[in-house]
Motif scaffolding. Structure first.
Motif, short mmCIF file in Angstrom:
data_model
loop_
_atom_site.label_atom_id
_atom_site.label_comp_id
_atom_site.label_asym_id
_atom_site.label_seq_id
_atom_site.Cartn_x
_atom_site.Cartn_y
_atom_site.Cartn_z
N LEU A 124 0.83 -1.19 0.00
CA LEU A 124 0.00 0.00 0.00
C LEU A 124 0.87 1.26 0.00
O LEU A 124 0.55 2.25 -0.65
CB LEU A 124 -0.91 -0.02 1.23
CG LEU A 124 -2.10 0.94 1.21
CD1 LEU A 124 -3.01 0.62 0.05
CD2 LEU A 124 -2.88 0.85 2.52
N GLU A 127 1.90 2.44 -3.26
CA GLU A 127 0.87 3.18 -3.98
C GLU A 127 0.67 4.59 -3.41
O GLU A 127 0.53 5.55 -4.15
CB GLU A 127 -0.45 2.38 -3.90
CG GLU A 127 -1.60 3.00 -4.66
CD GLU A 127 -2.90 2.23 -4.41
OE1 GLU A 127 -2.85 1.01 -4.18
OE2 GLU A 127 -3.97 2.87 -4.42
N TYR A 128 0.67 4.72 -2.10
CA TYR A 128 0.28 5.97 -1.46
C TYR A 128 1.43 6.96 -1.23
O TYR A 128 1.19 8.13 -0.99
CB TYR A 128 -0.32 5.68 -0.07
CG TYR A 128 -1.76 5.22 -0.06
CD1 TYR A 128 -2.45 4.93 -1.23
CD2 TYR A 128 -2.44 5.07 1.15
CE1 TYR A 128 -3.76 4.49 -1.19
CE2 TYR A 128 -3.76 4.63 1.20
CZ TYR A 128 -4.41 4.34 0.02
OH TYR A 128 -5.71 3.91 0.06
N ALA A 130 3.96 8.71 -2.64
CA ALA A 130 4.15 10.02 -3.28
C ALA A 130 2.99 10.95 -2.92
O ALA A 130 3.19 12.13 -2.61
CB ALA A 130 4.25 9.85 -4.79
N GLN A 131 1.77 10.40 -2.92
CA GLN A 131 0.61 11.23 -2.62
C GLN A 131 0.67 11.75 -1.18
O GLN A 131 0.36 12.91 -0.92
CB GLN A 131 -0.66 10.39 -2.83
CG GLN A 131 -1.94 11.17 -2.63
CD GLN A 131 -2.13 12.24 -3.69
OE1 GLN A 131 -2.24 11.94 -4.88
NE2 GLN A 131 -2.14 13.50 -3.27
N PHE A 132 1.09 10.88 -0.25
CA PHE A 132 1.17 11.30 1.16
C PHE A 132 2.26 12.35 1.35
O PHE A 132 2.09 13.30 2.10
CB PHE A 132 1.43 10.09 2.07
CG PHE A 132 0.17 9.36 2.46
CD1 PHE A 132 -1.01 9.54 1.75
CD2 PHE A 132 0.16 8.50 3.55
CE1 PHE A 132 -2.17 8.87 2.12
CE2 PHE A 132 -0.99 7.83 3.92
CZ PHE A 132 -2.16 8.01 3.19
N ALA A 145 -3.46 5.88 8.81
CA ALA A 145 -4.15 5.78 7.52
C ALA A 145 -3.80 4.46 6.83
O ALA A 145 -4.67 3.81 6.26
CB ALA A 145 -3.78 6.95 6.63
N TRP A 148 -5.65 1.71 8.57
CA TRP A 148 -7.08 1.74 8.29
C TRP A 148 -7.37 1.31 6.86
O TRP A 148 -8.25 0.50 6.61
CB TRP A 148 -7.64 3.14 8.56
CG TRP A 148 -9.11 3.22 8.28
CD1 TRP A 148 -9.71 3.89 7.27
CD2 TRP A 148 -10.17 2.57 9.01
NE1 TRP A 148 -11.07 3.71 7.31
CE2 TRP A 148 -11.38 2.91 8.37
CE3 TRP A 148 -10.19 1.75 10.13
CZ2 TRP A 148 -12.61 2.45 8.83
CZ3 TRP A 148 -11.43 1.29 10.57
CH2 TRP A 148 -12.61 1.65 9.93
N ASP A 149 -6.58 1.85 5.90
CA ASP A 149 -6.88 1.54 4.51
C ASP A 149 -6.51 0.11 4.14
O ASP A 149 -7.04 -0.44 3.18
CB ASP A 149 -6.18 2.54 3.58
CG ASP A 149 -7.02 3.79 3.40
OD1 ASP A 149 -7.66 4.19 4.39
OD2 ASP A 149 -7.04 4.34 2.29
N TYR A 232 -12.46 -1.42 -1.60
CA TYR A 232 -11.73 -1.03 -0.39
C TYR A 232 -10.59 -2.01 -0.09
O TYR A 232 -9.93 -1.90 0.92
CB TYR A 232 -12.68 -1.00 0.82
CG TYR A 232 -13.54 0.25 0.86
CD1 TYR A 232 -13.34 1.28 -0.05
CD2 TYR A 232 -14.54 0.39 1.81
CE1 TYR A 232 -14.13 2.41 -0.03
CE2 TYR A 232 -15.33 1.53 1.84
CZ TYR A 232 -15.13 2.54 0.92
OH TYR A 232 -15.91 3.66 0.96
N VAL A 233 -10.39 -3.00 -0.96
CA VAL A 233 -9.28 -3.94 -0.70
C VAL A 233 -8.14 -3.61 -1.65
O VAL A 233 -8.38 -3.36 -2.81
CB VAL A 233 -9.76 -5.39 -0.92
CG1 VAL A 233 -8.58 -6.33 -0.81
CG2 VAL A 233 -10.81 -5.73 0.12
#
Lengths: 233, 272, 240
Positions: A124, A127-128, A130-132, A145, A148-149, A232-233
């Motif tokens: 995860l 994936e996340y 750069a955005q974070f 986060a 949770w995700d 959501y998976v």
């Protein structure tokens, strides 16, 4: 023999056998409490290992993964030596109590939950990340986060931990002592019945244990299917 | 009926193991051999002990060797095993206070009905073991330093045979408890030395039966020892004494004698 | 809408270089963006446009050379004042509104930026409770833009945000970007769409082979480009 076992399992369940219920309840209590503690420790450790960059991180992950292969008997022995009256924690008087069994199971399954959640969250994170960074997400917020995700994938890790806890016998029989009405759980009862040559009863207990695992897994499967539908998976 | 709320479950998760710890205050731990447990003796006498003395006796059943080691680490208040020499050493080394003879029964050699070594009906255990060794019929040994294992090694020595040279061939050391070893023996058709009580209460006999019994060398003495507080300050002196006193009292001895499996008496009390 | 703070201008790079496995992806790139408004970054695929934005946003750890915002090197504070919309939006595994609440939860944002107001602006008011990752491509990108705007950025980076989106989404996104510009946000916009570039650009930074081939006002770029690469690009040739 196998037919006998199924008949015996049904008989025990239908009669709501008091001794069986006591053993079953202790099994669930010990393993649930162990799971709860392991989740509280293992998930954040796994998440931090997954998203942090520090020297020795790879080594730490390798060690954690290696701990997945910990034989329960070795864990039992280590915890026994710690909790023994002549051991460093002997004064606590915890040996041959359910608490000792909880401790042994925590040692056994925390690495499982840590290592599996680390893998899940690494994916995860890929994936996340750069955005974070772009959103300047603070570290603690990010860890929460991720947890949770990844929740639906993490359930699998948690389930693996629970499965290991509820089914292992090597550690709890050493630190619990398989004492009737005090530390006897499903697995040690199975070991005892086997050693008494009561194979049908032993197998019946095994069938009941397996049924619990099946129910838990089915519930999780339903949850995950719903989550997949929501992407959501 | 009562409903289960999440909070109740969580509460029970936390409280019950703790409560169980507190309950230990009224209880003792007995490091015991497995045969007394697997034979059902404890299931029979412990409720009576509880009723008459108020004592909760928690039994940890392991092999005699391991039970003694555990007691030496102070993880028990009373030791109940069957290996007289080791028990006397335990007391001599200061770990136990005094050893009492408690009861006895005897060992038997069980094996498959086909009786490949032709030992059925023999009373002379030395002769029987010699025949087994000579015919290289399978023999399963506990191999776990338990009381039964020690007795078995003593019997081989009496027959002037060292079976350990054939370990892995006809002599199979399981390294397991009596029950596991009986299961293994039945599985592979091997002769095995068992205490009579464990065999009598064993549920997976297959076509096995007793071939050799009745030799005085097969005598099996159980002893009971209280752990010495001088070595183990945490030991529960009074509660442990209460249990030992009950066992060797007339009442305790009669209770032991009255335990039957299928009508057979399994333990013969002989406390002085 | 309240006024955002003044833009962090000028944005400049000096000798910006990035070499990966022996290939110079950014090759001594110098630029100086002093004007407000929307700067279009154009150039053939692989020229280094996205890398430039990522360097300016601090997503690439060790480029050589200098990056300056109003004379300051990039730091956490400046990054906090930047926002970026990626070509492929990365949305949390949550509902549409939860995606916005996540950002509003830990950032000190404009009090006017409520979840409802932001969703209304990007036309997603009807979809608040829906799982974000089940939205269409255009809707996902609008949500990503709403999230970027929730950060009240002084600089907004957009990396081909409208590539292969439906016309309605393109229209809405362009409108919102223009609104942000009008409120004083400096916008750096990568696009291959020449029509879109003509609609939006104040000036054009044309990147070729990891360098700035030319930087000219939009008024002259589309009619009389200076560099050979830009001429070829605008005439529809394949530029390597």
């Amino acid at each position: 023999m196998i037919t006998d076992a199924f008949v015996e399992a049904g008989r025990l369940l239908i009669r709501f056998d008091a001794e069986l219920m006591e053993i079953l309840a202790l099994s669930m209590q010990v393993s649930s409490l162990a799971l709860l503690i392991s989740v509280v420790i293992g998930l954040p450790v796994g998440a931090l290992l997954a998203i942090s960059r520090f020297p020795g991180r790879r080594i730490a992950i390798t060690v954690l993964n290696a701990l997945l292969g910990l034989p329960p008997v070795v864990v039992g022995l280590l915890v026994y030596l710690m909790l023994s009256r002549s051991g460093p924690l002997g004064v606590l008087g915890l040996l041959y109590t359910p608490t000792a069994m909880v401790i042994a199971q925590v040692v056994l399954i925390t690495p499982i939950i840590g290592a599996l959640s680390c893998q899940v969250i690494e994916d995860l994170h890929h994936e996340y990340d750069a955005q974070f960074q772009s959103l300047s997400v603070p570290r603690t917020t990010a860890v929460l986060a991720y947890l949770w995700d990844a929740r639906y994938s993490l359930i699998t890790a948690v389930l693996a931990g629970f499965g290991r806890a509820i089914s292992e016998v090597g550690a709890v029989i050493i630190v619990g002592g398989n004492i009737d009405h005090l530390t006897r759980v499903m697995t040690t009862a199975i070991a005892l019945e086997t050693s008494k040559g009561e194979l049908a009863i032993a197998l019946a207990l095994g069938i009941i244990l397996l049924s619990i695992a099946l129910i838990v897994n089915a519930v999780v499967m339903i949850l995950k299917t719903q989550a997949k539908r929501m992407a959501y998976v | 009926m009562h409903t289960l709320s999440i909070r109740k479950i969580l509460l029970s998760l936390v409280v019950l193991p703790l409560a169980a710890n507190l309950a230990m205050a009224e209880s003792i731990i007995v490091q015991s051999t497995t045969s007394t447990k697997n034979s059902g003796l404890y299931d029979y006498i412990l409720p009576i002990v509880q009723k008459e003395t108020g004592l909760t006796v928690n039994v940890v059943a392991v092999g005699t060797g391991q039970a003694i080691k555990n007691a030496e680490r102070c993880d028990g208040d009373v030791l109940l095993v069957h290996a007289k020499a080791s028990e006397e050493k335990f007391v001599k080394d200061g770990f136990g206070i005094e050893r009492f003879d408690l009861m006895y029964n005897d060992f038997v050699i069980v094996g498959p009905s086909s009786d490949p070594a032709k030992v059925n009906g023999m009373k002379d255990v030395t002769g029987a073991l010699t025949k087994i060794a000579n015919s290289k019929a399978l023999f399963a040994s506990r191999g776990d330093d338990s009381g039964t294992h020690k007795a078995e090694l003593r019997l081989w020595k009496g027959a002037n045979i060292d079976p350990t040279g054939a370990s892995g061939q006809w002599y199979r050391e399981t390294g397991s408890g009596m029950g596991a070893t009986l299961n293994t023996s039945v599985g592979m058709g091997a002769y095995v030395l068992s205490d009579r009580a464990s065999w009598a209460n064993f549920g997976n006999k297959g076509d096995f039966k007793i071939h050799v019994e009745g030799d005085s060398a097969l005598f099996n003495q159980y002893g009971v020892i209280r752990v010495n507080p001088a070595k183990c300050p945490s030991t529960k002196v009074q509660a442990g004494q209460k249990f030992v006193d009950w066992l060797i009292s007339e009442r305790g001895q009669n209770t032991i004698a009255s335990y039957r499996v299928n009508g057979d008496q399994l333990f013969y009390p002989n406390a002085n | 809408m309240s006024k955002t703070q003044p833009p962090l201008l000028p944005i400049s790079t000096h000798g910006l270089s990035l070499t990966v496995q022996g290939r110079a992806l950014l090759d001594n790139l110098n630029c100086h963006l002093s004007g407000s408004g929307i700067t279009l970054i154009m150039g053939p695929n692989g020229a280094g446009k996205s890398l430039l934005l990522r360097c300016l946003h601090g997503l690439i750890e060790t480029p050589a050379g200098m990056v300056r915002f109003a004379g300051e090197p990039l730091n956490a504070e400046i990054r906090y004042d930047q926002a970026m919309v990626f070509q492929h939006p990365v949305l949390l595994r949550r509902s549409v509104e939860a995606n916005l609440r996540f950002v509003l939860g830990y950032r000190n944002t404009n009090p006017n930026h409520t979840v409802d107001a932001l969703l209304a602006r990007v036309g997603l008011s009807e979809k608040t409770k829906q799982p974000a990752r089940l939205l269409s491509g255009g809707e996902q990108q609008r949500l990503a833009l709403a999230r970027a705007l929730a950060c009240t950025p002084r600089i907004l980076f957009l990396d081909e945000p409208t590539a292969s989106l439906d016309p309605a989404s393109v229209f809405l996104i362009e409108k919102l970007v223009c609104e942000a510009r009008d409120q004083g946000t400096k916008v750096l916009f990568i696009s291959h769409d020449i029509g879109q570039a003509k609609r939006l650009a104040e000036d054009v930074l044309f990147i070729h082979r990891g360098r700035v081939a030319e930087h000219t006002p939009a008024s002259t770029f589309f009619t009389s480009p200076e560099s050979e690469a830009a001429k070829a690009y605008l005439s529809g040739d394949i530029v390597l």
